[in-house]
Design a protein around this motif. Sequence first.
Motif, PDB file in Angstrom:
ATOM      1  N   LEU A 236       0.967  -0.673   0.070  1.00 11.72           N
ATOM      2  CA  LEU A 236       0.104   0.231   0.225  1.00 11.72           C
ATOM      3  C   LEU A 236       1.032   1.473   0.026  1.00 11.72           C
ATOM      4  O   LEU A 236       2.295   1.041   0.250  1.00 11.72           O
ATOM      5  CB  LEU A 236      -0.882  -0.263   1.616  1.00 11.72           C
ATOM      6  N   ARG A 237       0.751   2.702  -0.683  1.00  5.62           N
ATOM      7  CA  ARG A 237       1.307   3.449  -0.942  1.00  5.62           C
ATOM      8  C   ARG A 237       0.878   4.410   0.960  1.00  5.62           C
ATOM      9  O   ARG A 237      -0.119   4.765   0.991  1.00  5.62           O
ATOM     10  CB  ARG A 237       0.677   4.497  -2.540  1.00  5.62           C
ATOM     11  N   GLU A 238       1.786   4.869   0.764  1.00  2.00           N
ATOM     12  CA  GLU A 238       1.739   5.980   1.803  1.00  2.00           C
ATOM     13  C   GLU A 238       0.662   7.110   0.938  1.00  2.00           C
ATOM     14  O   GLU A 238       0.987   7.140  -0.059  1.00  2.00           O
ATOM     15  CB  GLU A 238       3.143   6.878   2.233  1.00  2.00           C
ATOM     16  N   GLY A 239      -0.498   7.570   2.170  1.00  3.80           N
ATOM     17  CA  GLY A 239      -1.103   8.575   1.719  1.00  3.80           C
ATOM     18  C   GLY A 239      -2.318   7.473   0.724  1.00  3.80           C
ATOM     19  O   GLY A 239      -3.279   8.518   0.120  1.00  3.80           O
ATOM     20  N   GLU A 367      -9.787   8.563  -6.288  1.00  2.98           N
ATOM     21  CA  GLU A 367     -10.235   8.773  -4.781  1.00  2.98           C
ATOM     22  C   GLU A 367      -9.547   8.062  -3.631  1.00  2.98           C
ATOM     23  O   GLU A 367      -9.730   7.972  -2.654  1.00  2.98           O
ATOM     24  CB  GLU A 367     -11.528   8.740  -4.994  1.00  2.98           C
ATOM     25  N   CYS A 368      -8.560   7.426  -3.711  1.00  5.22           N
ATOM     26  CA  CYS A 368      -7.985   6.443  -2.593  1.00  5.22           C
ATOM     27  C   CYS A 368      -6.771   6.499  -2.578  1.00  5.22           C
ATOM     28  O   CYS A 368      -5.812   6.043  -2.174  1.00  5.22           O
ATOM     29  CB  CYS A 368      -8.389   4.915  -2.996  1.00  5.22           C
ATOM     30  N   ILE A 369      -6.134   7.355  -3.132  1.00  2.00           N
ATOM     31  CA  ILE A 369      -5.293   8.320  -2.660  1.00  2.00           C
ATOM     32  C   ILE A 369      -5.499   9.935  -2.470  1.00  2.00           C
ATOM     33  O   ILE A 369      -6.286   9.833  -2.954  1.00  2.00           O
ATOM     34  CB  ILE A 369      -4.275   7.817  -4.227  1.00  2.00           C
ATOM     35  N   GLU A 370      -4.251  10.729  -1.801  1.00  3.81           N
ATOM     36  CA  GLU A 370      -4.625  11.790  -1.223  1.00  3.81           C
ATOM     37  C   GLU A 370      -4.264  12.688  -2.290  1.00  3.81           C
ATOM     38  O   GLU A 370      -2.963  12.699  -3.128  1.00  3.81           O
ATOM     39  CB  GLU A 370      -3.560  11.997  -0.273  1.00  3.81           C
ATOM     40  N   ALA A 382       2.103   6.836 -11.277  1.00  2.00           N
ATOM     41  CA  ALA A 382       3.778   7.585 -10.721  1.00  2.00           C
ATOM     42  C   ALA A 382       3.070   6.935  -9.412  1.00  2.00           C
ATOM     43  O   ALA A 382       4.252   6.925  -8.576  1.00  2.00           O
ATOM     44  CB  ALA A 382       4.501   8.935 -10.564  1.00  2.00           C
ATOM     45  N   SER A 383       1.860   7.172  -8.269  1.00  2.00           N
ATOM     46  CA  SER A 383       1.726   7.045  -7.245  1.00  2.00           C
ATOM     47  C   SER A 383       0.900   5.794  -6.926  1.00  2.00           C
ATOM     48  O   SER A 383       0.768   5.303  -5.745  1.00  2.00           O
ATOM     49  CB  SER A 383       0.590   7.804  -6.726  1.00  2.00           C
ATOM     50  N   GLY A 384       1.361   4.623  -8.046  1.00  2.00           N
ATOM     51  CA  GLY A 384       0.979   3.178  -7.587  1.00  2.00           C
ATOM     52  C   GLY A 384      -0.253   2.702  -8.175  1.00  2.00           C
ATOM     53  O   GLY A 384      -0.971   2.313  -7.603  1.00  2.00           O
ATOM     54  N   VAL A 385      -1.278   4.078  -8.453  1.00  2.00           N
ATOM     55  CA  VAL A 385      -2.554   3.391  -9.095  1.00  2.00           C
ATOM     56  C   VAL A 385      -3.169   3.202 -10.168  1.00  2.00           C
ATOM     57  O   VAL A 385      -2.285   4.007 -11.411  1.00  2.00           O
ATOM     58  CB  VAL A 385      -3.994   5.648  -8.870  1.00  2.00           C
ATOM     59  N   ASN A 386      -3.284   2.217 -10.476  1.00  2.00           N
ATOM     60  CA  ASN A 386      -3.078   1.603 -11.731  1.00  2.00           C
ATOM     61  C   ASN A 386      -4.586   1.979 -12.830  1.00  2.00           C
ATOM     62  O   ASN A 386      -4.957   2.146 -12.696  1.00  2.00           O
ATOM     63  CB  ASN A 386      -3.828  -0.183 -11.342  1.00  2.00           C
TER      64      ASN A 386
END
Length: 426
Positions: A236-239, A367-370, A382-386
């Motif tokens: 899981l990514r930070e944020g 919506e699942c990352i800040e 780049a933030s890990g959201v596919n």
Amino acid sequence: MGHMTTEECRRALEGLSDQIARYAELIVRKGAAVRPGQEVVVQAPVERADFVRLLVERAYAAGAGHVTVIWVDDAITRLEYENVELSYFQHTPDWKIAQLNGLAEAGAAFIFLEGSDPLALNGIDPAKPAAAAKARNEECRSFRDGMDYGHNVWTIAGVPVKAWAKKVFEDVPDDEAIYRLWIAILETSRADGEDPQQEWETHNAAFEKNKRFLNENAFDRLHYQSKNGTDLTIGLREGHIWEGGASQARDGAVFFPNIPTEEVFTTPDCTRADGVVHSALPLVHSGQVVRDFWLRFENGAVVDYDAVQGKEVLRHILETDKNAVRLGECALISKNTPIRETKILFYDTLYDENASCHLALGMGFPECIEGGLEMSKEELLASGVNQSATHVDFMIGTDDLSVTGIKPDGEEVPIFLNGQWVWENE
């Protein structure tokens, strides 16, 4: 116990009429949050025209400016795939692109009534429905992005059709199967009481405890284990943010994307998944069934897989595009839900995914990352959201599933034990 006669089924369905009307009201008012002057789009099986008329009536009563109905029919869809070349499905017709994009750009609320034969496309080349789905998701960008990025309200809810009812209740006459499926839909949708809308407000509040626990712990990864061979660690990514229950559109409208819903979910880091996961329930995808399958992940991507039934269907899902082999969702659902307690296998993802913890291959949720709703697709990736043209849920929640949250410092916190939240075991 004997079966119901046709006349008994007719009277029984008449007895459900008030409840079915309240269900229609729930879909319009809570699911799609229809507002005065708004365009409303209803996609529905032609076999349930009776319920669609009721739904449209309720939409206008809620103030809808105009309602567009898009009909679907399993038999015609099958005829199309049987008689039309693959190349046709690799592009969405211009009129369909204009229709869906135009409605989305006009701010429409979308209601998808789900009801189809789980085996409608049995024997059809899986490449054709896979190509059609990929083309629609890539070419109808306003439509797709409208729902993915909070511009449009949307909801999915079930309605019974004969072939589906007969698959779920195989040993009863057609009319009785339809009646039983109506009962199951109303019960699992928490729409079988006097005030379903208030019931959903109460239900929504229950999600808050689980979301707060997960968000406050800010886990670095989740470790899934069960006796069927599942041993998978997902990063899981930070944020990252856990969501569930109601959603909120950019304009503030509060709506429920799924009726029913029992899940809390987030988007994992699409570069971090390692291990093996086994299915707990069949996957019904584009009218075809994948059964008893497993996936092996390395560095976030599926590197091997197999299935007792439907391996070709699974292959076409994984080959949709380069990121279809990566995860876009992980969802946690206790086995103690109305859907699981019915002990019914619905052969429909809307219901079966809400009876079981599940994962999804493909597209993640901004919506699942800040700050995700303000990011470009490149920034999200780049933030890990596919980023992918597909999103396919599959169920992994067994009765003995354990899920452990692992914090950045290595501390392990039990989340699930024996297929339910840890505090449900106490």
